[in-house]
Design a protein around this motif. Structure first.
Motif, PDB file in Angstrom:
ATOM      1  N   GLY A   1       0.792  -1.223   0.000  1.00  0.00           N
ATOM      2  CA  GLY A   1       0.000   0.000   0.000  1.00  0.00           C
ATOM      3  C   GLY A   1       0.827   1.277   0.000  1.00  0.00           C
TER       4      GLY A   1
ATOM      5  N   ALA B   1       3.564   4.149  -1.488  1.00  0.00           N
ATOM      6  CA  ALA B   1       3.996   4.737  -2.758  1.00  0.00           C
ATOM      7  C   ALA B   1       5.416   5.245  -2.573  1.00  0.00           C
ATOM      8  CB  ALA B   1       3.082   5.874  -3.169  1.00  0.00           C
TER       9      ALA B   1
ATOM     10  N   ARG C   1      -5.261   3.850  -5.608  1.00  0.00           N
ATOM     11  CA  ARG C   1      -4.520   3.450  -4.418  1.00  0.00           C
ATOM     12  C   ARG C   1      -5.413   3.489  -3.192  1.00  0.00           C
ATOM     13  NH1 ARG C   1      -0.059   4.188  -2.229  1.00  0.00           N
ATOM     14  NH2 ARG C   1      -0.049   6.453  -2.081  1.00  0.00           N
TER      15      ARG C   1
ATOM     16  N   GLU D   1      -5.603  -2.213  -2.585  1.00  0.00           N
ATOM     17  CA  GLU D   1      -4.357  -2.194  -1.823  1.00  0.00           C
ATOM     18  C   GLU D   1      -3.206  -2.238  -2.819  1.00  0.00           C
ATOM     19  OE1 GLU D   1      -3.181  -5.316   1.033  1.00  0.00           O
ATOM     20  OE2 GLU D   1      -3.755  -3.795   2.503  1.00  0.00           O
ATOM     21  N   LEU D   2      -2.993  -1.126  -3.464  1.00  0.00           N
ATOM     22  CA  LEU D   2      -2.042  -1.083  -4.557  1.00  0.00           C
ATOM     23  C   LEU D   2      -0.785  -0.329  -4.121  1.00  0.00           C
ATOM     24  CD1 LEU D   2      -1.809  -1.781  -7.604  1.00  0.00           C
ATOM     25  CD2 LEU D   2      -2.701   0.492  -8.078  1.00  0.00           C
ATOM     26  N   SER D   3       0.362  -0.964  -4.290  1.00  0.00           N
ATOM     27  CA  SER D   3       1.622  -0.270  -4.008  1.00  0.00           C
ATOM     28  C   SER D   3       2.124   0.362  -5.294  1.00  0.00           C
ATOM     29  CB  SER D   3       2.678  -1.243  -3.492  1.00  0.00           C
ATOM     30  OG  SER D   3       2.113  -2.061  -2.506  1.00  0.00           O
ATOM     31  N   LEU D   4       2.977   1.376  -5.139  1.00  0.00           N
ATOM     32  CA  LEU D   4       3.408   2.124  -6.315  1.00  0.00           C
ATOM     33  C   LEU D   4       4.903   2.381  -6.237  1.00  0.00           C
ATOM     34  CD1 LEU D   4       2.540   3.873  -8.819  1.00  0.00           C
ATOM     35  CD2 LEU D   4       2.307   5.774  -7.217  1.00  0.00           C
TER      36      LEU D   4
END
Lengths: 561, 317
Positions: A35, A37, A201, A205-208
């Protein structure tokens, strides 16, 4: 800290060279939490793109790596080819800088959206199509059913970038690798795309891992920022407090280059006779519209402006605003349908026909282009290039006089004469642009037109070139006309500004008025879209969705209506 | 009306215009070769009566434009006049020979596509060693003119080894095929090398393109990346060159036909030109031009179907 999605430990990247491998990345170490960035910031050649391509398995042929890359705790080095492809297909999503080049031009958006689902995840085609439309909807693309049938050439760059993002989401990845994803976009479109990423995001649950050359942008959208220089990560900072925490010299240089709040240049007292006057210019093209019908595109509509001798005027606008067409009309590369152009007291409304007339005009106005990599002949040395430029205008001068003039030009652009026998390949981007500027100055012009002359350069180089241009203007009294999409460039170079949109002038005034107290809503929107401390990208309006119409070669003149 | 239909109609118009112009050029070129009386009289010194008779029979005293018009209207109706030499209708002379040339060209096309495109794919995808080997082979292939290859093949496979016949076109399907193998190879070698090079460079350009990176990072299976992205995007370029090459084969086949004693239209044209048999020269020339133009148009059409953006204006949105 929670379990990292991506861990890179001591990553070295080597390029195959004629005499053994050449190391380009040195012990890169970074991690991206679930999660989280994370930004990776650096200029061209810093190794940031190689680092992320090593993760994605996209290094060019012959490149080798050492060190460890782990995704979800699993070591990529210990996996078989098949497992690797599977992990990359399902856990990673990658979005690139130029969506138009990264989509197959022959296949429809629908093909692209469903391809991974059908061929990797074995989803049935109609189920995949339905999912694709949901995803397009999720990234804010209206009328997804129609978009699915269109080809990439029919969509604008901003919309294509959303398509790319939507397509990576198809496999529900844990980590999005974003490599300069907004660099090719207008500033307002950049904000739109970043807002889409921020939304995603928040909802997934998106990491960047966000690769950019723009420290301010990285600071605004990331939790942590890694600064990379010469293949090494030199500093890792918390984004929220990076201004206070930064210790590295290089980080501070980058920061002062991008987070610029210097006061705009003050306008001198306007001279009585402008060096350049455009009055009621108009230019229309015949284009083929989306439905195949011919349409008239008015690229420049009733545009008037003046530039004082020794002054500097900026024309600001996004793609399709007509700023470049205006410059082309001025230099006689296109013929205006209406209006007058006066330069140095002469009527330039009609392009020069004969060679002698063209040379005479070239002595008065010169142009510097965006990309010094393409605008210099790669077989010519700097000396040959400059001698040629001087000779055009002084064909009968003695060799000694020409040599002296070349040396003078080199000192004007602050280049060491030891570089005279180098070819463009051996020069940095900044050095090349200096050569291009010297070449333009060879004719001793009274007007220098700069078409996005710093947009292709790194931020620190941009500042150098802009400072150089400003001092050249003060020393030689040449007037500058800067065409740019970037308002921050204006701050360092121009005293007068014209803001253009869709062929028309939205607002004009001194740099101080436009930058600090704009009256047009569009100018405010442009200013708000520039990333800065505490900036949150917002979705404001649905921007342009179609690709810009391309004027047909044989575009007939449209009679002035 | 969509872009494709518009392109088709435009193409058809252009095609007819080209053929009309070609017919004028061919007709006038033949006129320039001089008085056909000598050829018609068959060698003997003609008497004035015979000359008058011939002039009347072949309408040689009519104005040029009128003769052209009658020739053209006749040609449209399938009547191309009679051979000066064989005295038979030109169509009956040309039809069986055309069949032989057509068979030779078809076999050559198969060889070119299989070995040319095949070796191009291998060169682009199977590493440096294969790439080098194919490059060497294609350099050699391009350096060998058709008649040299023909002589080598005759010498090795027909004379020394005796595997293939030296001369003639054979009877029946298998015998015919057996007779056509060596001529087809001799004709194909140069074009295999050429198409191989074109295929390789078109594929390499696509392999290094950014949209292929996208497909790779999305985990699309390798076969699919190659088929749906690399080969498909390279194919219009390969096809455009292959179309021109194949169209040119009908004329190029003359060399192989003469070398192997095949009675095709190529060797017919060579003989007819030598004997000033004007009606035959005219029809064969016109036939060759027609085939060339039609095949090129067909290749463009297929390219347009594969790549809709290549149609003029199609990319404009």
């Amino acid at each position: 800290m929670n379990a990292p999605v991506l861990e890179i430990e001591g990553l070295d990247v080597f390029a195959a060279g004629a005499d053994g491998p050449r190391q380009l990345v040195f012990g890169s170490t970074l991690s991206v939490g679930r999660g989280e960035a994370v930004g990776l910031v650096g200029e061209s050649g810093s190794g940031k793109t190689l680092t992320v391509r090593a993760v994605a398995g996209l290094l060019p042929d012959g490149f080798t790596t050492s060190g460890t890359i782990r995704i979800d705790g699993r070591d990529l080095g210990a996996m078989s080819g098949r497992e690797l492809r599977d992990v990359r297909a399902r856990r990673l999503g990658m979005v690139f800088q130029t969506p138009r080049a990264h989509l197959n031009p022959l296949r429809t958006i629908g093909d692209f959206m469903t391809e991974a689902l059908v061929h990797v995840a074995d989803v049935k085609p109609d189920a995949a199509a339905k999912r694709a439309m949901d995803l397009l909807d999720e990234v804010g693309i209206t009328d997804p059913a129609r978009r699915m049938l269109q080809h990439p050439a029919e969509l604008s760059g901003g919309l294509l970038q959303r398509v790319m993002i939507a397509a990576t989401l198809a496999m529900d990845p844990d980590l999005l690798l974003a490599d300069e994803i907004t660099t090719a976009l207008d500033v307002t479109t950049q904000e739109e795309v970043m807002a889409v990423i921020a939304d995603l995001r928040a909802h997934r649950e998106l990491s960047l891992l966000f690769i950019t050359h723009d420290l301010a942008l990285a600071g605004a959208v990331c939790d942590r920022v890694n600064v990379m220089q010469h293949g090494r990560i030199v500093e890792t900072l918390r984004a929220a407090t990076m201004r206070q925490d930064a210790r590295g010299d290089y980080t501070r240089v980058l920061m002062s280059a991008s987070l610029d709040e210097a006061p705009p240049i003050e306008a001198d007292a306007p001279a009585s006779h402008p060096i350049m006057t455009l009055a009621n210019l108009r230019k229309a093209y015949q284009v083929r519209g989306a439905n195949g019908r011919r349409e008239t595109l008015v690229a420049v509509d009733d545009v008037s402006m003046e530039l004082a001798p020794g002054g500097s005027l900026g024309i600001v606008g996004e793609s399709g605003s007509g700023k470049s067409t205006t410059a082309r009309l001025l230099l006689g590369l296109e013929r205006a349908d209406g209006g007058t152009i006066t330069v140095d007291g002469e009527d330039w409304s009609v392009p020069a026909r004969r060679g002698a007339e063209r040379r005479r005009r070239a002595k008065i106005a010169q142009m510097v282009f965006q990309d010094p990599y393409q605008s210099l002949d790669r077989r010519q040395t700097v000396r040959q290039c400059l001698v040629e430029a001087v000779r055009v205008h002084r064909p009968r001068d003695a060799k000694v006089a020409v040599e002296a003039r070349v040396a003078e030009l080199m000192s004007q652009v602050r280049l060491d004469t030891s570089l005279l026998d180098s070819r463009p390949r051996a020069l940095s981007g900044g050095q090349r642009q200096r050569v291009a500027i010297a070449r333009a100055l060879a004719a001793d012009p009274v007007l220098l037109v700069l078409d996005e002359a710093v947009s292709a350069l790194d931020v620190t180089t941009q500042v150098e070139i802009l400072t150089l241009l400003d001092s050249i203007r003060r020393e030689t009294g040449v007037a500058l006309l800067m065409i740019t999409h970037d308002l921050t460039v204006i701050r360092r170079l121009c005293d007068q500004v014209v803001v253009m949109r869709q062929g028309r002038i939205e607002e004009r005034g001194t740099a101080a008025q436009i930058l600090d107290d704009p009256s047009a809503e569009y100018t405010r929107l442009l200013l708000d879209s520039i990333p800065r401390e505490g900036w949150t990208p917002r979705r404001r309006r649905l921007g342009r969705t179609q690709s810009l119409p391309t004027a047909t070669r044989s575009s007939a003149m449209v009679p002035d209506a | 009306m969509n872009t494709l239909t518009r392109m088709l109609l435009g193409r058809l118009g252009g095609l007819l215009l080209t053929l009309l112009l070609a017919s004028i050029v061919i007709y006038s070129a033949v006129l320039l070769t001089g008085d056909p009386i000598a050829a018609l009289a068959g060698g003997a010194k003609p008497t004035p009566e015979l000359i008058a008779e011939i002039r009347a029979e072949y309408h040689l005293d009519d104005p040029v434009w009128q003769r052209y018009w009658e020739w053209l209207t006749g040609a449209i109706q399938g009547d191309f006049g009679r051979s000066f030499v064989y005295k038979t209708a030109v169509t009956t002379l040309v039809a069986p020979r055309f069949a032989i040339t057509l068979q030779l060209v078809l076999l050559t096309v198969v060889l070119i596509l299989v070995f040319g495109v095949g070796s191009g794919i291998l060169a682009a995808t199977r590493g440096r060693a294969v790439d080098r080997a194919v490059a060497t082979a294609t350099s050699l292939g391009m350096a060998l003119p058709t008649f040299v290859v023909a002589i080598l093949l005759i010498w090795i496979f027909a004379k020394s080894l005796g595997w293939f016949p030296v001369y003639g076109e054979g009877d029946g399907v298998w015998d015919r095929l057996w007779h056509l193998v060596l001529p087809a190879i001799s004709l194909a070698v140069l074009f295999i090398a050429y198409i191989s090079r074109v295929t390789r460079s078109a594929l390499v350009a696509q392999l290094h393109s950014e949209h292929v990176d996208t497909a790779k990072v999305r985990g699309i299976p390798r076969r699919r990346v190659f088929g749906a992205h690399v080969f498909r995007n390279a194919s219009p370029q390969i096809l455009a060159i292959a179309g021109t090459t194949i169209a040119g084969l009908f004329a190029a086949s003359a060399i192989a036909e003469v070398a192997f004693g095949l009675g095709g239209i190529g060797s017919l044209l060579v003989q007819a030109a030598a004997r000033a048999d004007l009606p035959v020269v005219q029809i064969v020339s016109l036939l060759l031009v027609t085939i060339f133009v039609v095949l090129n148009a067909a290749a463009d059409l297929v390219s347009a179907l594969i790549d809709p953006t290549s149609v003029e204006g199609g990319a404009l949105a």
